[in-house]
Design a protein around this motif. Sequence first.
Motif, short mmCIF file in Angstrom:
data_model
loop_
_atom_site.label_atom_id
_atom_site.label_comp_id
_atom_site.label_asym_id
_atom_site.label_seq_id
_atom_site.Cartn_x
_atom_site.Cartn_y
_atom_site.Cartn_z
N GLU A 16 53.29 -37.14 -41.71
CA GLU A 16 51.90 -36.98 -41.27
C GLU A 16 51.16 -38.30 -41.16
OE1 GLU A 16 50.50 -34.20 -40.32
OE2 GLU A 16 52.23 -32.91 -40.79
N ARG A 17 51.56 -39.30 -41.96
CA ARG A 17 50.89 -40.61 -41.99
C ARG A 17 49.37 -40.48 -42.16
NH1 ARG A 17 54.17 -44.66 -39.76
NH2 ARG A 17 56.33 -44.13 -40.28
N PRO A 18 48.89 -39.86 -43.26
CA PRO A 18 47.43 -39.71 -43.43
C PRO A 18 46.79 -41.03 -43.84
CG PRO A 18 48.56 -38.92 -45.37
CD PRO A 18 49.64 -39.30 -44.40
N ASP A 19 45.48 -41.10 -43.70
CA ASP A 19 44.73 -42.26 -44.18
C ASP A 19 44.46 -42.16 -45.67
OD1 ASP A 19 44.29 -43.54 -41.56
OD2 ASP A 19 43.11 -41.75 -41.14
N ALA A 74 42.90 -36.77 -43.93
CA ALA A 74 43.02 -36.58 -45.38
C ALA A 74 43.96 -35.42 -45.69
CB ALA A 74 41.65 -36.34 -46.01
N ILE A 75 44.82 -35.61 -46.67
CA ILE A 75 45.73 -34.57 -47.16
C ILE A 75 45.49 -34.39 -48.65
CG2 ILE A 75 48.15 -34.03 -47.65
CD1 ILE A 75 48.93 -35.17 -45.02
N TYR A 76 45.38 -33.14 -49.06
CA TYR A 76 45.18 -32.80 -50.47
C TYR A 76 46.39 -31.99 -50.93
CZ TYR A 76 42.69 -31.32 -54.74
OH TYR A 76 42.32 -31.11 -56.04
N VAL A 77 47.16 -32.56 -51.86
CA VAL A 77 48.36 -31.89 -52.38
C VAL A 77 48.07 -31.47 -53.82
CG1 VAL A 77 50.81 -32.09 -52.88
CG2 VAL A 77 49.85 -33.27 -50.90
N ARG A 132 53.10 -47.93 -46.15
CA ARG A 132 52.54 -47.21 -45.01
C ARG A 132 51.05 -47.42 -44.81
NH1 ARG A 132 56.89 -46.60 -42.05
NH2 ARG A 132 58.45 -45.17 -42.91
N GLY A 133 50.37 -48.05 -45.77
CA GLY A 133 48.93 -48.28 -45.61
C GLY A 133 48.08 -47.06 -45.90
N THR A 134 48.65 -46.08 -46.58
CA THR A 134 47.90 -44.87 -46.95
C THR A 134 47.23 -45.07 -48.31
OG1 THR A 134 49.41 -43.42 -45.74
CG2 THR A 134 48.10 -42.41 -47.49
N SER A 135 45.97 -44.72 -48.42
CA SER A 135 45.27 -44.76 -49.71
C SER A 135 45.63 -43.52 -50.50
CB SER A 135 43.75 -44.84 -49.49
OG SER A 135 43.40 -45.99 -48.74
N VAL A 136 46.24 -43.72 -51.65
CA VAL A 136 46.71 -42.62 -52.48
C VAL A 136 45.82 -42.51 -53.71
CG1 VAL A 136 48.63 -41.71 -53.83
CG2 VAL A 136 49.08 -42.85 -51.66
#
Length: 454
Positions: free
Chosen positions: A163-166, A119-122, A205-209
Amino acid sequence: MAKPITAFTCTACGGSHRKWSGRCDACGAWNTVIEEVPLSQGPGRGLGTLKGKPIPLSGLETQEAPPPRAISGIAELDRVLGGGLVPGSAVLVGGDPGIGKSTLLLQAAAAFARTGQQAIYVSGEEASAQVRLRAQRLGLGDAPVRLGAETALRDILTTLDTERPDVAVIDSIQTLWSDRIEAAPGSVTQVRAAVHELVTFAKRRGTSVILVGHVTKEGQIAGPRVVEHMVDTVLYFEGERGHQFRILRAHKNRFGPADEIGVFEMTGGGLSEVANPSALFLSERGEASAGSAVFAGIEGTRPVLTEVQALVAPSTLASPRRTVVGLDAGRVSTILAVLEARCAIPFAGLDVFLNVAGGMRVNEPAADLAIAAALLSAREDVALPPEAVLFGEISLSGALRPVSQAENRLKEAQKLGFSRAILPSATKVEGVAGMRIDRIADLTSFVGETFGAG
């Protein structure tokens, strides 16, 4: 009128010609040049004659399994999302300033990270130090969440692509800016461009945003309305400042039911789940009093019982006040008109105040009977039976119309100790034993049977 644009193409080599000829100048083949019909004839040149590649088509039957979902462990959040977060989905969360959006999403990011998701928090509104302080206050300092503070859209997309986060949380879209657009952050053009790029990245990319959006003073998400069409799920975080309860409501969901709600309680340690909202909304309900009615409603897929409170008092103003909190003011005006026209009960010269206890907002037409009962109870100063729940839609003729999922409403009421229900006579109810059911045909009959007038 403009002359239609035509072209001539060789079927052997694909060569283009300005006019028809018997022999292709490119490959020398004879009788292979044909006239091409334009792909479209819209304004100007349209799409011209250049054709694209055919897209693959398939039937409606499929053997594909449903998309896998990432479970956060926060049951109320997973419920609103339709059972979890779908990879590659775009979720938009809106709410009033200070309602708890950043707190909720920081807790959600930490919950996803603790389940093994990256997980990434921006944050575009706060510095990293401020987010860390909030995380420590919420007891999330040890959660493996990657944190960043940036507003440049290009840098954010580059970081996410590396980073390719989930799961990626962007707080918020109104602070992002693209260096290819000459407009201030938060403008319509910038917001639309930022959401488009982030949604495209999520699908590719399949990342949940998860995006945070500001709201206007009317309560709508700020920016162009097309933003809500671009994302997969739109959630609103609601609640009254004076109440500790917060409602997370799904207004749009491509992967689950819309109008589903999750109930949270704001505490010193952050947002805590409320597993039984009905018991919480009715926890402060005391002895039976005039102007109080319990409504058995349906929010999404689960029944929720709420208390409708009314106060009717003589007015000293030329135009009596009509103050409504948690209900549709237009619907309340219609019910007042029906009571006066069909039941001969006037509210002229009286101030009317209506409220849904606990900060809940009720938009269901099935609440009509409970609203009318609370108004009549307050006007006549007669308390309704404390063991009774009410639901039913009121038509303009004064008749009571049945509503859906009556059995689920009654079973939830029975769990909380209610033993009587007042509902429209045409309602079909089966399988609810041990509960007294009073069937009412119209509003006039309800007034006569409950308040001894007609």
